[in-house]
Design a protein around this motif. Structure first.
Motif, PDB file in Angstrom:
ATOM      1  N   ALA A 100       0.867  -1.088  -0.022  1.00 14.75           N
ATOM      2  CA  ALA A 100      -0.116   0.038  -0.065  1.00 14.75           C
ATOM      3  C   ALA A 100       0.704   1.356  -0.072  1.00 14.75           C
ATOM      4  O   ALA A 100       0.461   2.291  -0.391  1.00 14.75           O
ATOM      5  CB  ALA A 100      -0.975  -0.022   1.206  1.00 14.75           C
ATOM      6  N   GLY A 101       1.953   0.989   0.345  1.00 17.19           N
ATOM      7  CA  GLY A 101       3.068   2.321   0.412  1.00 17.19           C
ATOM      8  C   GLY A 101       2.987   2.860   1.653  1.00 17.19           C
ATOM      9  O   GLY A 101       1.978   2.794   2.494  1.00 17.19           O
ATOM     10  N   PRO A 102       3.899   3.916   2.047  1.00 17.30           N
ATOM     11  CA  PRO A 102       3.886   4.669   3.204  1.00 17.30           C
ATOM     12  C   PRO A 102       2.664   5.986   3.039  1.00 17.30           C
ATOM     13  O   PRO A 102       2.088   6.359   2.167  1.00 17.30           O
ATOM     14  CB  PRO A 102       5.205   5.469   3.143  1.00 17.30           C
ATOM     15  CG  PRO A 102       5.529   5.685   1.564  1.00 17.30           C
ATOM     16  CD  PRO A 102       4.891   4.397   0.958  1.00 17.30           C
ATOM     17  N   THR A 103       2.620   6.249   4.316  1.00 21.02           N
ATOM     18  CA  THR A 103       1.595   7.317   4.600  1.00 21.02           C
ATOM     19  C   THR A 103       2.055   8.469   5.125  1.00 21.02           C
ATOM     20  O   THR A 103       3.074   8.270   6.145  1.00 21.02           O
ATOM     21  CB  THR A 103       0.325   6.948   4.963  1.00 21.02           C
ATOM     22  OG1 THR A 103      -0.803   8.129   4.872  1.00 21.02           O
ATOM     23  CG2 THR A 103       0.289   6.539   6.289  1.00 21.02           C
ATOM     24  N   VAL A 104       1.929   9.867   5.172  1.00 16.18           N
ATOM     25  CA  VAL A 104       2.371  10.802   5.912  1.00 16.18           C
ATOM     26  C   VAL A 104       1.207  11.107   6.906  1.00 16.18           C
ATOM     27  O   VAL A 104       0.311  11.842   6.661  1.00 16.18           O
ATOM     28  CB  VAL A 104       2.689  11.975   5.299  1.00 16.18           C
ATOM     29  CG1 VAL A 104       3.044  13.232   6.197  1.00 16.18           C
ATOM     30  CG2 VAL A 104       3.851  11.624   4.383  1.00 16.18           C
ATOM     31  N   PRO A 105       1.258  10.626   8.216  1.00 15.51           N
ATOM     32  CA  PRO A 105       0.236  10.891   9.260  1.00 15.51           C
ATOM     33  C   PRO A 105       0.487  12.158   9.910  1.00 15.51           C
ATOM     34  O   PRO A 105       1.261  12.739   9.421  1.00 15.51           O
ATOM     35  CB  PRO A 105       0.343   9.882  10.152  1.00 15.51           C
ATOM     36  CG  PRO A 105       1.605   9.534  10.283  1.00 15.51           C
ATOM     37  CD  PRO A 105       2.303   9.554   8.845  1.00 15.51           C
ATOM     38  N   VAL A 106      -0.617  12.638  10.746  1.00 13.74           N
ATOM     39  CA  VAL A 106      -0.413  13.881  11.237  1.00 13.74           C
ATOM     40  C   VAL A 106       0.510  14.293  12.277  1.00 13.74           C
ATOM     41  O   VAL A 106       1.150  15.441  11.879  1.00 13.74           O
ATOM     42  CB  VAL A 106      -1.825  13.851  12.124  1.00 13.74           C
ATOM     43  CG1 VAL A 106      -2.038  15.276  12.970  1.00 13.74           C
ATOM     44  CG2 VAL A 106      -3.173  14.191  11.326  1.00 13.74           C
ATOM     45  N   PRO A 107       1.038  13.246  12.981  1.00 14.83           N
ATOM     46  CA  PRO A 107       2.354  13.912  13.814  1.00 14.83           C
ATOM     47  C   PRO A 107       3.377  13.631  13.038  1.00 14.83           C
ATOM     48  O   PRO A 107       4.574  13.864  13.845  1.00 14.83           O
ATOM     49  CB  PRO A 107       2.319  12.788  15.103  1.00 14.83           C
ATOM     50  CG  PRO A 107       1.588  11.530  14.220  1.00 14.83           C
ATOM     51  CD  PRO A 107       0.537  12.143  13.470  1.00 14.83           C
ATOM     52  N   ASP A 147       6.939  14.432  10.654  1.00  8.59           N
ATOM     53  CA  ASP A 147       7.627  15.710  10.521  1.00  8.59           C
ATOM     54  C   ASP A 147       8.534  15.290   9.426  1.00  8.59           C
ATOM     55  O   ASP A 147       8.796  14.335   8.817  1.00  8.59           O
ATOM     56  CB  ASP A 147       8.411  15.879  11.680  1.00  8.59           C
ATOM     57  CG  ASP A 147       9.487  15.212  12.061  1.00  8.59           C
ATOM     58  OD1 ASP A 147       9.809  14.267  11.807  1.00  8.59           O
ATOM     59  OD2 ASP A 147       9.605  15.584  13.467  1.00  8.59           O
ATOM     60  N   ARG A 148       9.455  16.342   8.964  1.00  9.46           N
ATOM     61  CA  ARG A 148      10.160  16.273   7.802  1.00  9.46           C
ATOM     62  C   ARG A 148      11.322  15.142   8.074  1.00  9.46           C
ATOM     63  O   ARG A 148      11.692  14.423   7.133  1.00  9.46           O
ATOM     64  CB  ARG A 148      10.968  17.669   7.667  1.00  9.46           C
ATOM     65  CG  ARG A 148      11.970  17.436   6.298  1.00  9.46           C
ATOM     66  CD  ARG A 148      12.522  18.866   5.982  1.00  9.46           C
ATOM     67  NE  ARG A 148      11.555  19.092   4.962  1.00  9.46           N
ATOM     68  CZ  ARG A 148      10.876  20.438   4.790  1.00  9.46           C
ATOM     69  NH1 ARG A 148      11.107  21.159   5.889  1.00  9.46           N
ATOM     70  NH2 ARG A 148      10.053  20.546   4.017  1.00  9.46           N
ATOM     71  N   ALA A 149      11.885  15.024   9.179  1.00 11.60           N
ATOM     72  CA  ALA A 149      12.742  13.980   9.542  1.00 11.60           C
ATOM     73  C   ALA A 149      12.147  12.568   9.241  1.00 11.60           C
ATOM     74  O   ALA A 149      12.852  11.688   8.728  1.00 11.60           O
ATOM     75  CB  ALA A 149      13.351  13.903  11.042  1.00 11.60           C
ATOM     76  N   ASP A 150      11.009  12.303   9.516  1.00 13.38           N
ATOM     77  CA  ASP A 150      10.140  11.062   9.279  1.00 13.38           C
ATOM     78  C   ASP A 150      10.258  10.669   7.701  1.00 13.38           C
ATOM     79  O   ASP A 150      10.622   9.639   7.415  1.00 13.38           O
ATOM     80  CB  ASP A 150       8.696  11.021  10.023  1.00 13.38           C
ATOM     81  CG  ASP A 150       8.936  11.228  11.558  1.00 13.38           C
ATOM     82  OD1 ASP A 150       9.838  10.494  12.105  1.00 13.38           O
ATOM     83  OD2 ASP A 150       7.899  12.085  11.704  1.00 13.38           O
ATOM     84  N   VAL A 151       9.957  11.621   7.205  1.00 16.25           N
ATOM     85  CA  VAL A 151       9.894  11.489   5.658  1.00 16.25           C
ATOM     86  C   VAL A 151      11.193  11.228   4.990  1.00 16.25           C
ATOM     87  O   VAL A 151      11.258  10.368   4.303  1.00 16.25           O
ATOM     88  CB  VAL A 151       9.144  13.071   4.908  1.00 16.25           C
ATOM     89  CG1 VAL A 151       9.486  12.909   3.388  1.00 16.25           C
ATOM     90  CG2 VAL A 151       7.896  13.018   5.426  1.00 16.25           C
ATOM     91  N   THR A 152      12.287  11.884   5.436  1.00 14.41           N
ATOM     92  CA  THR A 152      13.700  11.807   5.145  1.00 14.41           C
ATOM     93  C   THR A 152      14.098  10.202   5.379  1.00 14.41           C
ATOM     94  O   THR A 152      14.881   9.763   4.618  1.00 14.41           O
ATOM     95  CB  THR A 152      14.374  12.959   5.732  1.00 14.41           C
ATOM     96  OG1 THR A 152      13.879  14.463   5.397  1.00 14.41           O
ATOM     97  CG2 THR A 152      15.913  12.840   5.391  1.00 14.41           C
ATOM     98  N   ARG A 153      13.682   9.963   6.573  1.00 10.12           N
ATOM     99  CA  ARG A 153      14.187   8.768   6.987  1.00 10.12           C
ATOM    100  C   ARG A 153      13.724   7.342   6.256  1.00 10.12           C
ATOM    101  O   ARG A 153      14.390   6.726   5.668  1.00 10.12           O
ATOM    102  CB  ARG A 153      13.759   8.516   8.524  1.00 10.12           C
ATOM    103  CG  ARG A 153      13.952   7.248   9.149  1.00 10.12           C
ATOM    104  CD  ARG A 153      13.899   7.129  10.379  1.00 10.12           C
ATOM    105  NE  ARG A 153      13.708   5.697  10.991  1.00 10.12           N
ATOM    106  CZ  ARG A 153      13.098   5.486  12.306  1.00 10.12           C
ATOM    107  NH1 ARG A 153      12.609   6.438  12.989  1.00 10.12           N
ATOM    108  NH2 ARG A 153      13.139   4.226  12.452  1.00 10.12           N
ATOM    109  N   TYR A 154      12.517   7.708   5.865  1.00  9.90           N
ATOM    110  CA  TYR A 154      11.909   6.714   4.819  1.00  9.90           C
ATOM    111  C   TYR A 154      12.448   6.851   3.697  1.00  9.90           C
ATOM    112  O   TYR A 154      12.804   5.765   2.737  1.00  9.90           O
ATOM    113  CB  TYR A 154      10.318   6.946   4.816  1.00  9.90           C
ATOM    114  CG  TYR A 154       9.665   6.077   3.833  1.00  9.90           C
ATOM    115  CD1 TYR A 154       9.115   4.829   4.305  1.00  9.90           C
ATOM    116  CD2 TYR A 154       9.719   6.171   2.462  1.00  9.90           C
ATOM    117  CE1 TYR A 154       8.482   3.892   3.413  1.00  9.90           C
ATOM    118  CE2 TYR A 154       9.098   5.242   1.338  1.00  9.90           C
ATOM    119  CZ  TYR A 154       8.539   4.147   2.035  1.00  9.90           C
ATOM    120  OH  TYR A 154       7.994   3.282   1.254  1.00  9.90           O
TER     121      TYR A 154
END
Length: 148
Positions: free
Chosen positions: A120-127, A129-136
């Protein structure tokens, strides 16, 4: 992790990092009911900018690796087709690859990213942040570089 999460403790679920402070995420139809039933709950929209960054990063990794894949952009959820954008359900089914999807989950998991829904792929939930997106994206890019 053993036991249940404590208030304020971060639980990594794929790109989905959820703080156990009463946040409720769900589709638009459920939000009004959540607000009514849980007035203390934080019911917010995911960050559209971060969702765009996630999809753009997935697309950049695919192009960098030279793979013939297509990025999926669906609100806060992104992902990839293992080929050109399908036009029918049959074409979409033909593009599935269970082994590759499992490999991606294991690769990401070994780098501290839990892909909650295989394929299904990743999702960006409410909490998130940019570091989470970068880590993925760092882990995803590393995998595709090795596959390409």
């Amino acid at each position: 992790m053993s036991g249940s999460a404590q208030p304020g403790q971060q639980v990594v679920v794929g790109l989905e990092i959820t703080r156990h402070v009463g946040a409720v995420r769900g589709d638009r139809d459920r939000r009004p009911r959540a607000r009514q039933r849980l007035p203390h709950a934080a019911v917010a929209e995911p960050d559209a900018h971060q969702a765009g960054e996630l999809a753009d990063g997935i697309e950049a990794a695919i192009r960098s690796a030279g793979l013939p894949w297509t990025v999926i952009r669906l609100g806060p959820r992104s992902g990839q087709w293992y080929g050109p954008m399908p036009r029918t359900g049959a074409e979409a089914h033909a593009l599935t690859d269970g082994q590759l999807t499992r490999l991606m989950r294991v690769w990401l998991g070994n780098r501290g990213v839990w892909e909650a829904l295989p394929g299904a792929g990743p999702t960006v939930p409410v909490p998130a942040d940019r570091a989470d997106v970068t880590r993925y994206l760092d882990a995803y890019h590393d995998l595709l570089a090795r596959l390409g």
